[in-house]
Design a protein around this motif. Structure first.
Motif, mmCIF file in Angstrom:
data_model
loop_
_atom_site.group_PDB
_atom_site.id
_atom_site.type_symbol
_atom_site.label_atom_id
_atom_site.label_comp_id
_atom_site.label_asym_id
_atom_site.label_seq_id
_atom_site.Cartn_x
_atom_site.Cartn_y
_atom_site.Cartn_z
ATOM 1 N N ASN A 223 -14.413 4.074 -0.246
ATOM 2 C CA ASN A 223 -13.661 4.688 1.656
ATOM 3 C C ASN A 223 -15.327 3.794 2.622
ATOM 4 N N TRP B 9 -0.357 4.914 -0.687
ATOM 5 C CA TRP B 9 -1.166 4.956 0.230
ATOM 6 C C TRP B 9 -0.173 6.115 1.519
ATOM 7 N N SER B 10 -1.215 6.003 3.090
ATOM 8 C CA SER B 10 -0.549 6.248 3.771
ATOM 9 C C SER B 10 -0.780 5.318 4.782
ATOM 10 N N THR C 284 -7.601 0.643 5.759
ATOM 11 C CA THR C 284 -8.356 -0.149 4.316
ATOM 12 C C THR C 284 -7.931 -1.716 4.263
ATOM 13 N N GLY D 151 0.369 -1.519 -0.221
ATOM 14 C CA GLY D 151 0.035 0.124 0.088
ATOM 15 C C GLY D 151 0.600 1.549 -0.181
ATOM 16 N N PRO D 152 1.634 1.669 1.603
ATOM 17 C CA PRO D 152 2.585 2.232 1.042
ATOM 18 C C PRO D 152 3.798 2.840 -0.148
ATOM 19 N N HIS E 20 -3.620 5.153 6.593
ATOM 20 C CA HIS E 20 -5.250 4.468 5.132
ATOM 21 C C HIS E 20 -4.894 3.204 4.733
ATOM 22 N N THR E 21 -3.591 2.867 5.023
ATOM 23 C CA THR E 21 -3.185 1.351 4.186
ATOM 24 C C THR E 21 -3.958 0.123 5.441
#
Length: 633
Positions: A606, A274-275, A282, A268-269, A278-279
């Motif tokens: 989201n 993604w941060s 999610t 993710g990052p 957030h990763t």
């Protein structure tokens, strides 16, 4: 107030309540206190985490324990759905969302309780039979004294006393006395049966208001009731093909979800930009969204509910696979005698010419003669004409090839089959042709060598047979009757019942061959029978169905048992099999659509962890509520 006792809360005024349920609601109370009390954010986090652990420890620990146990047993990693939810809850706490973690566990554990309720209710309906299993007996010793022994100590030939209102300990035969016995837990028939000396009685049935002495005829492990229990136990362990496949696929599915979760966290990052927050959020949402909770409960509870429903109505299945497959039948074969017919010949028509003797007196003579005959059809004649007839003293002679003969008041009376008579007028020949074309057995009555009357006898169809045949034909299932009777008799009964195909003149050892041939030409076939000679055919058929009043061998080899000898129950089972198939399909399609929707919303809408678990576990609840419909008649 209920007192705490080991793992349950009990009181004579309240039902047993599992400790898990107590802790579940205790956790909810702790959570609500955290919301109501004026506490700082850290304290609220601690209370929410505590609430999560208290309410969900059993489902969280069950997931960990089962995963470890199965992984050790199979020597490879075998995770389950509970692991996914436990990881999601712990992850939410690490993100500082302890309240969401607690709500996730509340909803997940609540759905888990409902699943246990649905399966438990189905199993309770089936296994409550176990409570009826007799444990003690009043055995009579050689000197006539009574000794209380356990049922497994009884031996064949023992004499047992059964008191009024008492439970019959095992299968046997009445030696002394009479009884009115409630056999509803064996046959499903609510009307008590009257029994007398020489009649068979069955273990676990209930005696009425008299006492009697019986002789044990079967070992306790071979009784009709013990065979029912064996069927019950096997029905709960053998799942339907769909349920078995879901259980097999479930660990692989969970592994795939875990692998994707790890890839999301790792990539993710770096790959998606993604941060970390957030990763992780999610990834946890995906973990919940893709969890197969609803899929896992789509088939097993439904199968158990169907088996339970039918067990209450006197139809016992050895496993869920047989109930599931019943809806796919292409053909069903029936043994004739005792299955489609009563198995008891009856007088269906008769006629006489008066020859200086009125009909009532002639019938009285016939009854008096047949009472002394050993011919298997004699009882049918006596049963039909005996009522209100004066007793006539007469001596008969059995003449080989001629039937029975008697002299009375200067006349010679003869009762025999048509071939017993040297000459028969055209009128009686026409009657013979007509009756035999209907599959009936004809008996002539002659006075002084001249035929003066006839009696036609036939084994009549069961009341429920015609309706059941009509149902299967309307459902597109080919109906077949297999009988050892002559072609005319078989075809006559077949026409009356509306059977599609009649196979007559079949020897007992050839029934399995007939089933095999129909299997190859038609497809999946069921066989319904009740005798020892039906056992090979029952084994050969895709689904073997035995009548409850049939022989032990037939019941042991069959996959399904109709305890009431009522063919309408077989039609009922076929209908419920169709309902089960539709119910499972609805559950699977709905569950898959929900997973696809939630996974899509996770990446493109989201979706939060809380929203995901609410929708996900809501779908599980709907699947279980849909399953409960199968418990309805």
């Amino acid at each position: 107030m209920c007192a705490n006792h080991q793992e349950t809360v009990t009181n004579k005024d309240c039902k047993k309540l599992p400790i898990e349920v107590i802790l579940y609601f205790s956790g909810i109370i702790i959570f609500l206190l955290g919301l109501i009390l004026p506490l700082n954010a850290s304290s609220k986090q601690i209370l929410s985490t505590l609430a999560m652990l208290v309410s969900g420890y059993h489902v969280m620990w069950e997931g960990i324990e089962d995963t470890i146990k199965e992984s050790r047993r199979q020597k490879r990693f075998i995770p389950n759905t509970h692991i996914l939810m436990t990881m999601a809850a712990v992850g939410a706490v690490l993100l500082g969302e302890a309240s969401e973690a607690a709500l996730l566990i509340f909803i997940f554990a609540g759905a888990h309780f409902l699943e246990e309720y649905v399966e438990g209710r189905s199993q309770r309906e089936i296994t409550k039979l176990l409570e009826l299993n007799p444990t003690e007996a009043r055995r009579l010793t050689a000197n006539g004294k009574v000794e209380i022994v356990t049922v497994d100590q009884l031996a064949i030939g023992d004499r047992v006393q059964v008191l009024n209102g008492g439970q019959i300990p095992t299968d046997g035969r009445i030696l002394e006395g009479e009884a009115t016995i409630d056999e509803s837990n064996i046959s499903g028939e609510s009307i008590p049966r009257e029994k007398t000396i020489g009649d068979d009685v069955f273990g676990a049935t209930i005696n009425g208001n008299t006492s009697f002495i019986m002789e044990v005829t079967k070992d306790s492990s071979d009784t009709v009731f013990s065979k029912i229990l064996q069927l019950v136990e096997s029905s709960q362990s053998q799942l339907s093909p769909t349920a078995s496949r879901i259980r097999q696929v479930d660990p692989y599915y969970v592994k795939a979800v875990l692998l994707i979760f790890i890839l999301l966290v790792a990539l993710g990052p770096n790959l998606l930009g993604w941060s970390w927050a957030h990763t992780f959020a999610t990834s946890l949402t995906f973990l919940v969204s893709a969890s197969p909770c609803a899929l896992a409960v789509s088939a097993v509870p439904a199968t158990l509910a169907g088996i339970s429903n039918l067990a209450k109505q006197g139809v016992l299945f050895k496993g869920g696979s047989f109930l599931a497959n019943l809806s796919d039948l292409k053909a069903i074969a029936f043994d004739k005698t005792g299955t489609l017919t009563e198995g008891k010949p009856q007088v269906v028509s008769f006629g006489f010419k008066k020859q200086g003797l009125d009909e009532d007196k002639l019938l009285g003579l016939i009854v008096a003669m047949e009472k002394q005959s050993n011919h298997p059809l004699a009882q049918a004649i006596v049963d039909r004409f005996e009522e209100d007839k004066d007793e006539i003293a007469i001596t008969i002679e059995n003449r080989l090839g001629q039937g029975i003969v008697a002299d009375y008041e200067g006349h010679c009376y003869q009762i025999g089959k048509p071939t017993s008579f040297a000459s028969i007028s055209e009128e009686w020949t026409a009657i013979r042709t007509k009756e035999e074309s209907l599959g009936r057995t004809l008996i002539f009555v002659a006075i002084d060598d001249e035929v003066g009357g006839y009696i036609a006898i036939q084994d009549r169809p069961q009341a429920s047979a015609m309706a059941a045949i009509d149902y299967f034909k309307s459902a597109g299932v080919k109906t077949i009757m297999i009988t050892g009777d002559a072609e005319l008799t078989g075809q006559a009964i077949g026409r009356e019942l509306g059977i599609d195909h009649v196979v007559a003149n079949v020897m007992p050892e050839d029934k399995a061959r007939v089933i095999k041939e129909e299997q190859e030409s038609t497809g999946m076939i069921a066989m319904l029978g009740d005798g020892v000679n039906d056992a090979p055919a029952l084994v050969t058929a895709d689904i073997g169905i035995a009548m409850g009043d049939g022989t032990d061998v037939a019941i042991e080899t069959a996959d399904v048992v109709l305890m009431q000898n009522d063919l309408s129950k077989l039609a009922l089972a076929h209908k419920l099999s169709k309902r089960l198939k539709a119910n499972v399909a609805q559950n699977l399609i709905f569950s898959l659509l929900v997973v696809i929707l939630l996974v899509s919303l996770t990446f493109w809408g989201n979706l939060s962890v809380l929203a995901s678990v609410t929708l996900h576990e809501g779908s599980t609840l709907l699947v279980l509520l849909n399953t409960l419909r199968l418990l309805k008649k």
